[in-house]
Design a protein around this motif. Structure first.
Motif, PDB file in Angstrom:
ATOM      1  N   PRO A   1       0.827  -1.217   0.000  1.00 52.63           N
ATOM      2  CA  PRO A   1       0.000   0.000   0.000  1.00 52.63           C
ATOM      3  C   PRO A   1       0.858   1.262   0.000  1.00 52.63           C
ATOM      4  N   PHE A   2       0.481   2.209  -0.829  1.00 54.06           N
ATOM      5  CA  PHE A   2       1.138   3.511  -0.917  1.00 54.06           C
ATOM      6  C   PHE A   2       0.070   4.591  -0.960  1.00 54.06           C
ATOM      7  N   PHE A   3       0.435   5.768  -0.483  1.00 52.97           N
ATOM      8  CA  PHE A   3      -0.345   6.956  -0.784  1.00 52.97           C
ATOM      9  C   PHE A   3       0.480   7.795  -1.747  1.00 52.97           C
ATOM     10  N   LEU A   4      -0.175   8.293  -2.780  1.00 52.33           N
ATOM     11  CA  LEU A   4       0.466   9.128  -3.797  1.00 52.33           C
ATOM     12  C   LEU A   4      -0.093  10.538  -3.682  1.00 52.33           C
ATOM     13  N   TYR A   5       0.790  11.524  -3.570  1.00 51.36           N
ATOM     14  CA  TYR A   5       0.388  12.908  -3.302  1.00 51.36           C
ATOM     15  C   TYR A   5       0.752  13.810  -4.474  1.00 51.36           C
ATOM     16  N   ASP A   6      -0.142  14.749  -4.761  1.00 52.56           N
ATOM     17  CA  ASP A   6       0.107  15.768  -5.784  1.00 52.56           C
ATOM     18  C   ASP A   6       0.253  17.132  -5.104  1.00 52.56           C
TER      19      ASP A   6
ATOM     20  N   SER B   1       3.532  15.417  -9.181  1.00 50.58           N
ATOM     21  CA  SER B   1       2.402  14.493  -9.127  1.00 50.58           C
ATOM     22  C   SER B   1       2.854  13.105  -8.702  1.00 50.58           C
ATOM     23  N   ARG B   2       1.981  12.462  -7.930  1.00 47.72           N
ATOM     24  CA  ARG B   2       2.170  11.081  -7.495  1.00 47.72           C
ATOM     25  C   ARG B   2       3.495  10.866  -6.773  1.00 47.72           C
TER      26      ARG B   2
ATOM     27  N   LEU C   1       0.147 -11.820  -2.943  1.00 46.21           N
ATOM     28  CA  LEU C   1      -0.228 -11.394  -1.605  1.00 46.21           C
ATOM     29  C   LEU C   1      -0.574  -9.909  -1.656  1.00 46.21           C
ATOM     30  N   GLY C   2      -1.211  -9.413  -0.610  1.00 41.31           N
ATOM     31  CA  GLY C   2      -1.569  -7.998  -0.592  1.00 41.31           C
ATOM     32  C   GLY C   2      -1.725  -7.489   0.825  1.00 41.31           C
ATOM     33  N   GLU C   3      -1.524  -6.196   0.983  1.00 42.35           N
ATOM     34  CA  GLU C   3      -1.691  -5.544   2.281  1.00 42.35           C
ATOM     35  C   GLU C   3      -2.635  -4.356   2.145  1.00 42.35           C
ATOM     36  N   MET C   4      -3.383  -4.096   3.195  1.00 44.95           N
ATOM     37  CA  MET C   4      -4.109  -2.840   3.314  1.00 44.95           C
ATOM     38  C   MET C   4      -3.213  -1.864   4.066  1.00 44.95           C
ATOM     39  N   TYR C   5      -3.490  -0.582   3.959  1.00 46.03           N
ATOM     40  CA  TYR C   5      -2.591   0.384   4.600  1.00 46.03           C
ATOM     41  C   TYR C   5      -2.659   0.266   6.123  1.00 46.03           C
ATOM     42  N   SER C   6      -1.500   0.413   6.736  1.00 41.73           N
ATOM     43  CA  SER C   6      -1.403   0.367   8.204  1.00 41.73           C
ATOM     44  C   SER C   6      -0.926   1.699   8.767  1.00 41.73           C
ATOM     45  N   ILE C   7      -0.666   2.667   7.877  1.00 40.65           N
ATOM     46  CA  ILE C   7      -0.326   4.036   8.278  1.00 40.65           C
ATOM     47  C   ILE C   7      -1.241   4.958   7.489  1.00 40.65           C
ATOM     48  N   ASP C   8      -1.920   5.867   8.159  1.00 37.10           N
ATOM     49  CA  ASP C   8      -2.905   6.692   7.460  1.00 37.10           C
ATOM     50  C   ASP C   8      -2.232   7.799   6.645  1.00 37.10           C
ATOM     51  N   LYS C   9      -3.000   8.370   5.719  1.00 38.99           N
ATOM     52  CA  LYS C   9      -2.465   9.354   4.777  1.00 38.99           C
ATOM     53  C   LYS C   9      -2.021  10.640   5.453  1.00 38.99           C
ATOM     54  N   GLU C  10      -2.678  11.024   6.567  1.00 37.14           N
ATOM     55  CA  GLU C  10      -2.285  12.245   7.275  1.00 37.14           C
ATOM     56  C   GLU C  10      -0.917  12.091   7.920  1.00 37.14           C
TER      57      GLU C  10
ATOM     58  N   ALA D   1      -3.926  16.821  -4.264  1.00 37.92           N
ATOM     59  CA  ALA D   1      -4.694  15.577  -4.338  1.00 37.92           C
ATOM     60  C   ALA D   1      -3.897  14.457  -3.688  1.00 37.92           C
ATOM     61  N   GLU D   2      -4.596  13.392  -3.324  1.00 42.90           N
ATOM     62  CA  GLU D   2      -3.950  12.217  -2.751  1.00 42.90           C
ATOM     63  C   GLU D   2      -4.726  10.975  -3.189  1.00 42.90           C
ATOM     64  N   ASN D   3      -3.996   9.917  -3.474  1.00 43.34           N
ATOM     65  CA  ASN D   3      -4.619   8.676  -3.926  1.00 43.34           C
ATOM     66  C   ASN D   3      -4.020   7.491  -3.190  1.00 43.34           C
ATOM     67  N   TYR D   4      -4.880   6.527  -2.887  1.00 45.80           N
ATOM     68  CA  TYR D   4      -4.460   5.278  -2.260  1.00 45.80           C
ATOM     69  C   TYR D   4      -4.208   4.282  -3.382  1.00 45.80           C
ATOM     70  N   ALA D   5      -2.990   3.724  -3.425  1.00 46.35           N
ATOM     71  CA  ALA D   5      -2.611   2.846  -4.536  1.00 46.35           C
ATOM     72  C   ALA D   5      -1.878   1.610  -4.020  1.00 46.35           C
ATOM     73  N   LEU D   6      -1.906   0.553  -4.805  1.00 48.82           N
ATOM     74  CA  LEU D   6      -1.145  -0.665  -4.529  1.00 48.82           C
ATOM     75  C   LEU D   6      -0.058  -0.796  -5.591  1.00 48.82           C
TER      76      LEU D   6
END
Length: 327
Positions: free
Chosen positions: A126-131, A172-173, A210-219, A260-265
């Motif tokens: 999991p990643f957060f991508l910021y613009d 971006s991103r 395999l996959g993970e959900m985010y464990s650290i929030d975007k803020e 902007a911010e996006n949640y991405a894998l």
């Protein structure tokens, strides 16, 4: 949730090589059918009990090898906006490791064996991508100093300049990994990804990995991304000011506005090799093939190499003594 082949019923997986869903049993393409699971306590394929870790969003059944996706962990607010599908398959990932470490003399003999490499798993991190939009205002006094000699006289000329810059740019991103399990420095070293291949999230891309959900929030992560932007903006500014002997800043005002911010894998191949009670971890960018990791050293191989080298030198010494003694 599991994807099954409509033709034969086997677990159908995303194929990086084909760029489509492929059944490893009957070789059919794009014949997937989504089968919803009942909660997250048993395998949809064989019924064996499943115990996902706290942040798992996709896992592999240890009994039948089926890959399952936990719908509850990719839905609602937890649903990623974007995903970067794997472009490098497992066999290609193995070859990259072999090419990198195959000629190393002292790696353990089992390090690149198929039995070891088969344990490699692809993982969506999991990643957060910021613009950001940046406005950078900079002013400074600069000097150019030139010296020369004519006859017996040395001359020095000092020219003083006033520098003004008013730069606007967009970033971006900018990525920041949102997994507490993944070391930030290793994730940073795997960059850059080619974000033009990002696509709208679809769970089918997770089948086979395999996959993970985010464990650290975007803020919490945002300041880390902002620091990356400030560092890059400063580098751009410095590149625009060159050829001076010295630069003394007067105004250095950098403003970064989050747009902007996006949640991405994003795709990562993980290989863990255990040697002498220690785990050696290797990460490989699942899109570009960039590799991060340091191989263990086998002291037994080093000793054997040293003994062989010593024996060769000794044999050459005896041979030379015999030749010289006969002269």
């Amino acid at each position: 949730m599991i994807f099954k082949c409509k033709s034969c019923g086997a677990n159908i997986l995303w194929s990086p090589e084909k760029g489509s869903m492929r059944c490893p049993h009957c070789d059919s393409l794009d014949t997937e059918e989504m089968v919803q699971g009942d909660g997250m306590v048993q395998c949809v394929s064989c019924g064996a009990p499943i115990q996902p870790k706290q942040y798992d969003s996709a896992t592999k059944c240890q009994h039948c090898g089926a890959y399952m996706i936990f719908d509850q962990r990719i839905s609602g607010e937890l649903r990623p906006h974007l995903i970067l599908p794997f472009k490098i398959g497992k066999e290609q990932a193995k070859e990259i490791l072999k090419k990198e470490f195959g000629r190393k003399l002292f790696v353990p003999s089992t390090f690149l064996k198929e039995a070891s490499l088969d344990k490699m798993e692809g993982d969506y991190i999991p990643f957060f991508l910021y613009d950001y939009h940046c406005r950078y205002r900079f002013s400074a006094k600069a000097k150019k100093i030139r010296s020369w000699t004519t006859g017996d006289t040395e001359y020095t000329e000092t020219s003083i300049y006033q520098i003004f810059r008013d730069m606007e740019t967009e970033f971006s991103r900018i990525p920041a990994d949102a997994s507490i399990a993944m070391p930030d420095d290793e994730m940073d070293l795997l960059e850059p990804y080619e974000y033009g291949d990002l696509t709208a999230f679809d769970p089918k891309y997770m089948s086979g990995f395999l996959g993970e959900m985010y464990s650290i929030d975007k803020e919490t992560l945002e300041p880390r991304a902002r620091n990356k932007v400030r560092s890059d903006a400063s580098s751009l500014m410095r590149e625009s000011i060159s050829g001076y002997s010295s630069v003394t800043p007067e105004t250095d005002d950098l403003r970064t506005d989050l747009m902007a911010e996006n949640y991405a894998l994003l795709p990562v191949w993980n290989y863990v090799f255990r040697f002498r009670q220690k785990d050696y971890r290797f990460r490989l960018n699942g899109q570009t093939g960039k590799l991060v990791g340091r191989a263990p050293i086998s002291t037994a191989k080093m000793a054997a190499y040293g003994a062989t080298l010593f024996a060769c030198i000794t044999a050459i010494g005896y041979l030379l003594n015999g030749i010289l003694g006969g002269i």
